[in-house]
Design a protein around this motif. Structure first.
Motif, mmCIF file in Angstrom:
data_model
loop_
_atom_site.group_PDB
_atom_site.id
_atom_site.type_symbol
_atom_site.label_atom_id
_atom_site.label_comp_id
_atom_site.label_asym_id
_atom_site.label_seq_id
_atom_site.Cartn_x
_atom_site.Cartn_y
_atom_site.Cartn_z
ATOM 1 N N GLY A 71 40.533 44.339 44.237
ATOM 2 C CA GLY A 71 40.644 43.692 44.873
ATOM 3 C C GLY A 71 42.318 43.422 45.742
ATOM 4 O O GLY A 71 42.134 42.298 45.017
ATOM 5 N N HIS A 72 42.755 43.142 46.083
ATOM 6 C CA HIS A 72 44.491 42.395 46.286
ATOM 7 C C HIS A 72 44.903 41.927 47.965
ATOM 8 O O HIS A 72 44.383 43.792 48.622
ATOM 9 C CB HIS A 72 45.468 42.993 45.449
ATOM 10 C CG HIS A 72 44.759 42.759 43.892
ATOM 11 N ND1 HIS A 72 44.669 41.425 43.561
ATOM 12 C CD2 HIS A 72 45.052 43.458 43.519
ATOM 13 C CE1 HIS A 72 44.658 40.910 42.966
ATOM 14 N NE2 HIS A 72 44.693 42.276 42.366
ATOM 15 N N VAL A 73 45.232 41.653 48.505
ATOM 16 C CA VAL A 73 46.296 41.157 49.927
ATOM 17 C C VAL A 73 47.529 40.358 49.250
ATOM 18 O O VAL A 73 46.962 39.505 48.919
ATOM 19 C CB VAL A 73 45.059 41.131 50.689
ATOM 20 C CG1 VAL A 73 45.493 40.662 52.370
ATOM 21 C CG2 VAL A 73 43.460 41.606 51.297
ATOM 22 N N LEU A 152 39.577 39.983 45.276
ATOM 23 C CA LEU A 152 38.368 40.197 45.787
ATOM 24 C C LEU A 152 38.246 40.309 44.065
ATOM 25 O O LEU A 152 38.132 42.292 43.208
ATOM 26 C CB LEU A 152 38.249 41.513 46.414
ATOM 27 C CG LEU A 152 37.890 41.013 47.298
ATOM 28 C CD1 LEU A 152 36.290 40.431 47.643
ATOM 29 C CD2 LEU A 152 38.779 39.900 48.297
ATOM 30 N N PHE A 153 37.170 39.658 43.350
ATOM 31 C CA PHE A 153 36.891 39.999 42.066
ATOM 32 C C PHE A 153 35.554 40.536 42.082
ATOM 33 O O PHE A 153 34.742 39.628 41.996
ATOM 34 C CB PHE A 153 37.356 39.030 41.329
ATOM 35 C CG PHE A 153 37.291 39.822 39.341
ATOM 36 C CD1 PHE A 153 37.129 40.731 38.832
ATOM 37 C CD2 PHE A 153 37.075 38.215 38.724
ATOM 38 C CE1 PHE A 153 37.446 40.780 37.635
ATOM 39 C CE2 PHE A 153 37.490 38.206 37.844
ATOM 40 C CZ PHE A 153 36.872 39.794 37.149
ATOM 41 N N LEU A 154 34.731 41.330 42.212
ATOM 42 C CA LEU A 154 33.293 42.293 41.705
ATOM 43 C C LEU A 154 33.044 42.224 40.373
ATOM 44 O O LEU A 154 33.559 43.108 39.987
ATOM 45 C CB LEU A 154 33.073 42.646 42.774
ATOM 46 C CG LEU A 154 33.092 42.703 44.474
ATOM 47 C CD1 LEU A 154 33.020 43.551 45.607
ATOM 48 C CD2 LEU A 154 33.442 40.921 44.807
ATOM 49 N N GLU A 175 46.951 38.890 37.570
ATOM 50 C CA GLU A 175 46.579 39.078 38.299
ATOM 51 C C GLU A 175 45.264 39.186 38.849
ATOM 52 O O GLU A 175 45.633 38.294 40.002
ATOM 53 C CB GLU A 175 46.050 41.617 37.844
ATOM 54 C CG GLU A 175 45.554 41.901 39.227
ATOM 55 C CD GLU A 175 45.383 42.956 38.707
ATOM 56 O OE1 GLU A 175 44.772 43.106 37.460
ATOM 57 O OE2 GLU A 175 44.467 43.636 39.811
ATOM 58 N N LEU A 176 44.230 37.946 37.849
ATOM 59 C CA LEU A 176 42.910 37.790 38.033
ATOM 60 C C LEU A 176 43.639 35.722 38.785
ATOM 61 O O LEU A 176 42.583 35.183 39.650
ATOM 62 C CB LEU A 176 42.455 37.853 37.476
ATOM 63 C CG LEU A 176 42.494 39.243 37.199
ATOM 64 C CD1 LEU A 176 40.627 39.125 36.334
ATOM 65 C CD2 LEU A 176 41.353 39.483 38.728
ATOM 66 N N ARG A 177 44.553 35.384 38.177
ATOM 67 C CA ARG A 177 44.998 33.692 38.510
ATOM 68 C C ARG A 177 45.408 33.734 40.332
ATOM 69 O O ARG A 177 46.080 34.574 40.935
ATOM 70 C CB ARG A 177 46.355 32.910 37.523
ATOM 71 C CG ARG A 177 46.259 31.906 37.597
ATOM 72 C CD ARG A 177 47.495 31.362 36.791
ATOM 73 N NE ARG A 177 47.199 31.810 35.642
ATOM 74 C CZ ARG A 177 48.355 32.772 34.550
ATOM 75 N NH1 ARG A 177 48.852 33.461 35.156
ATOM 76 N NH2 ARG A 177 48.022 33.072 33.199
ATOM 77 N N ALA A 178 44.290 32.468 40.372
ATOM 78 C CA ALA A 178 44.350 31.900 42.377
ATOM 79 C C ALA A 178 44.454 30.121 42.125
ATOM 80 O O ALA A 178 44.525 30.257 41.036
ATOM 81 C CB ALA A 178 43.959 32.799 42.866
ATOM 82 N N LYS A 413 39.101 27.265 32.336
ATOM 83 C CA LYS A 413 39.360 27.331 31.604
ATOM 84 C C LYS A 413 40.955 28.570 31.338
ATOM 85 O O LYS A 413 41.742 28.143 29.926
ATOM 86 C CB LYS A 413 38.653 27.051 30.167
ATOM 87 C CG LYS A 413 37.841 25.890 30.057
ATOM 88 C CD LYS A 413 36.406 25.940 29.254
ATOM 89 C CE LYS A 413 36.252 25.045 29.000
ATOM 90 N NZ LYS A 413 34.484 24.935 29.189
ATOM 91 N N ILE A 414 40.299 29.612 31.425
ATOM 92 C CA ILE A 414 41.541 30.516 31.195
ATOM 93 C C ILE A 414 42.033 30.753 32.008
ATOM 94 O O ILE A 414 43.144 31.126 31.661
ATOM 95 C CB ILE A 414 40.402 32.438 31.320
ATOM 96 C CG1 ILE A 414 39.541 31.865 29.746
ATOM 97 C CG2 ILE A 414 41.122 33.475 30.562
ATOM 98 C CD1 ILE A 414 38.232 33.394 29.318
ATOM 99 N N LEU A 415 42.539 31.018 33.024
ATOM 100 C CA LEU A 415 43.153 31.355 34.596
ATOM 101 C C LEU A 415 43.583 29.712 34.758
ATOM 102 O O LEU A 415 44.246 29.877 35.872
ATOM 103 C CB LEU A 415 42.345 32.053 35.417
ATOM 104 C CG LEU A 415 42.167 33.771 34.902
ATOM 105 C CD1 LEU A 415 41.305 34.546 35.694
ATOM 106 C CD2 LEU A 415 43.379 33.832 34.253
ATOM 107 N N ASN A 416 43.391 28.572 34.457
ATOM 108 C CA ASN A 416 43.557 27.955 35.417
ATOM 109 C C ASN A 416 43.588 27.364 36.444
ATOM 110 O O ASN A 416 44.256 26.934 37.772
ATOM 111 C CB ASN A 416 45.094 27.188 34.722
ATOM 112 C CG ASN A 416 45.375 25.482 35.638
ATOM 113 O OD1 ASN A 416 44.354 25.063 35.633
ATOM 114 N ND2 ASN A 416 46.767 25.879 35.102
#
Ligand code: BES
Ligand code: MN
Ligand code: MN
Length: 458
Positions: A71-73, A152-154, A175-178, A413-416
């Motif tokens: 999910g995203h906001v 949100l990553f479940l 999409e998942l890098r934060a 490691k993958i998304l920094n």
């Protein structure tokens, strides 16, 4: 002040929040057992609906295994992008006869130590992931919007080794890098002190099958002349540790570091009480490397454990059988830069060398992840630590964790993306065991903690 309003809202909504958690706990999302595949799907659907209900645009994303929920906001560019991670899958419930209630008919129970939420997944990890969702719900109700960009990553495969996770993270990296990945899947120090985990052990799983005769034999007819694979397996297992508790697999300790001074100082300040820790489970003598402190044995030293072993007749009564096969499931907890694949190879060679020529051995791999260490230099760590201190009234601590949460290393490691591991489990929650529970205090103050952390980081 807005934060106080959010905390008040959490307090008035706690019964409804508990009901929502009980609802999620009724779904038997056991990821490792194919019989529960549709239940895992149902749990993902439940979360997708709940997150959309509170205004977080969320979808269920197919993988070769169980689905991910993402999910995203949106949020302002001058505020951090915060990702929240938890897992909706749970461990199998066996041995079922040791449960005092149906593991998937959860309830709030009054106990001598206070109110608890009982049921499989209450603490690992549905109760914990709902602390995040409930904090966000209250925030939205009070403020009408969220404070920053959030993801949100479940996941639904954590308890079965997350086979789809790394490919999914790589495919959806943008999409998942934060800025931060808040991971709610750990516990409090000695069940009292709120904690941020800065060191996790990795995990290597191996299953071995030793085969002797082609079929189970009468142990009178053949015993003495036929090699017994259970005897071979015992020799293998006995050879894995020496008398000082050190692991004997050649090269095993390559890449095991000594504790950095900063962490040594942090841990010494914690005054870990190993007598109580062991006493609570009916033991008294630390069983690891004898030249190490008990806290090191759990947090920063590697291990080798037999998780299961079976052979021959184990039913009621007695049967004079000479088994055809003997099996064991063995796991290693890894630290530093120990190389799981090199250790797997060395272990297999060591075992093969012990097995006599008349027996065969085969191996099955069960996951391999490295340990990880997280620097706490980013100011977000101290902000989060102070927020925890404010909620719990005790200074929050930086701690290690003996368990394994491979995704934390993958974020790094993958998304920094900086992983921040905060959870509210207690040592007696019985995760993975019969009668799992989550304290109502963990749930309620956990929700309040996330509201404070969100406030501190934005
Ligand atoms: N939440 C646990 C990890 C954990 C255990 C954190 C104890 C804090 C205290 C996680 O769900 C888990 O069980 N991990 C497994 C590894 C996984 C690959 C099956 C583990 O540590 O055995
Ligand atoms: Mn977990
Ligand atoms: Mn678990």
């Amino acid at each position: 002040m807005a934060l106080d309003d959010v905390l008040d809202r959490i307090d008035t909504d706690i019964d409804a929040a508990t009901d929502r958690l009980l609802d999620l706990l009724r779904i038997p999302s056991i990821s490792t057992d194919p019989a529960f595949k549709s239940a895992c799907d149902d749990a993902a659907d439940w979360l997708v609906k709940d997150l959309n209900d509170i205004g977080i645009k969320t979808t269920k994303r197919a993988t070769p295994g169980h689905p991910m929920v993402v999910g995203h906001v949106d949020g302002p560019a001058d505020k951090p992008h915060i990702l929240f991670y938890g897992h909706y899958d749970v461990q199998p419930v066996d041995p079922l006869e040791l449960w005092d209630r149906d593991p998937f008919d959860p309830a709030v129970e009054e106990t001598a130590k206070g109110r608890v939420i009982r049921g499989r997944g209450a603490a690992d990890d549905k109760g914990q992931l709902m602390t995040i969702i409930e904090a966000l719900r209250a925030w939205k109700v009070v403020n009408g919007e969220f404070p920053c960009r959030m993801t949100l990553f479940l996941e639904g495969e954590e308890e079965s080794g997350s086979p789809s996770l790394v490919p999914f993270m790589k495919e959806h990296a943008d999409e998942l890098r934060a800025d931060y990945a808040m991971i709610c899947d750990t516990g409090m120090f000695q069940s009292k002190v709120p904690a941020i985990v800065t060191m996790l052990r990795g995990l290597l799983g191996e299953e071995i099958t030793i085969t002797g005769p082609d079929l189970d034999l009468h142990s009178g007819m053949y015993g003495g002349v036929a090699m017994n694979p259970a005897r071979v397996l015992s020799k293998v297992i006995a050879a894995l540790h020496d008398d000082t508790g050190r692991i004997t697999v050649p090269g095993f300790y390559d890449g095991v570091p000594e504790l950095p001074d900063t962490i040594q100082a942090q841990w010494q300040g914690l005054a870990f009480d190993h007598k109580t820790f062991l006493g609570d489970v009916g033991l008294s003598v630390p069983a690891g490397e004898q030249d190490r402190m008990p806290i090191e044995m759990i947090w920063s030293r590697p291990t080798c454990e037999v998780n299961g072993m079976w052979s021959g007749y184990t039913g009621a009564g007695f049967k004079t059988v000479l088994p055809s096969q003997a099996h064991a499931k063995i796991s290693f907890r890894l630290v530093g830069v120990q190389d799981p694949l090199a250790i797997r190879e060395s272990f297999r060679k060591m075992v093969s060398d012990i097995v006599p020529s008349d027996c065969k051995v085969s191996f099955q791999a069960h996951g391999a992840s490295q340990g990880s260490v997280f620097e706490t230099v980013d100011p977000a760590f101290e902000k989060a630590r102070h927020a925890l201190t404010d909620e719990w009234g005790v200074p929050a601590a930086y701690v290690g964790c003996g368990g394994s949460i491979p995704i934390a290393g993958h974020f790094q490691k993958i998304l920094n993306t900086t992983p921040v591991l905060i959870g509210f489990g207690k040592d007696d929650d019985a995760i993975h065991s019969p009668n799992e529970k989550y304290d109502m205090q963990s749930f309620h103050k956990g929700i309040r903690s996330w509201a404070r952390i969100l406030d501190a980081l934005t």
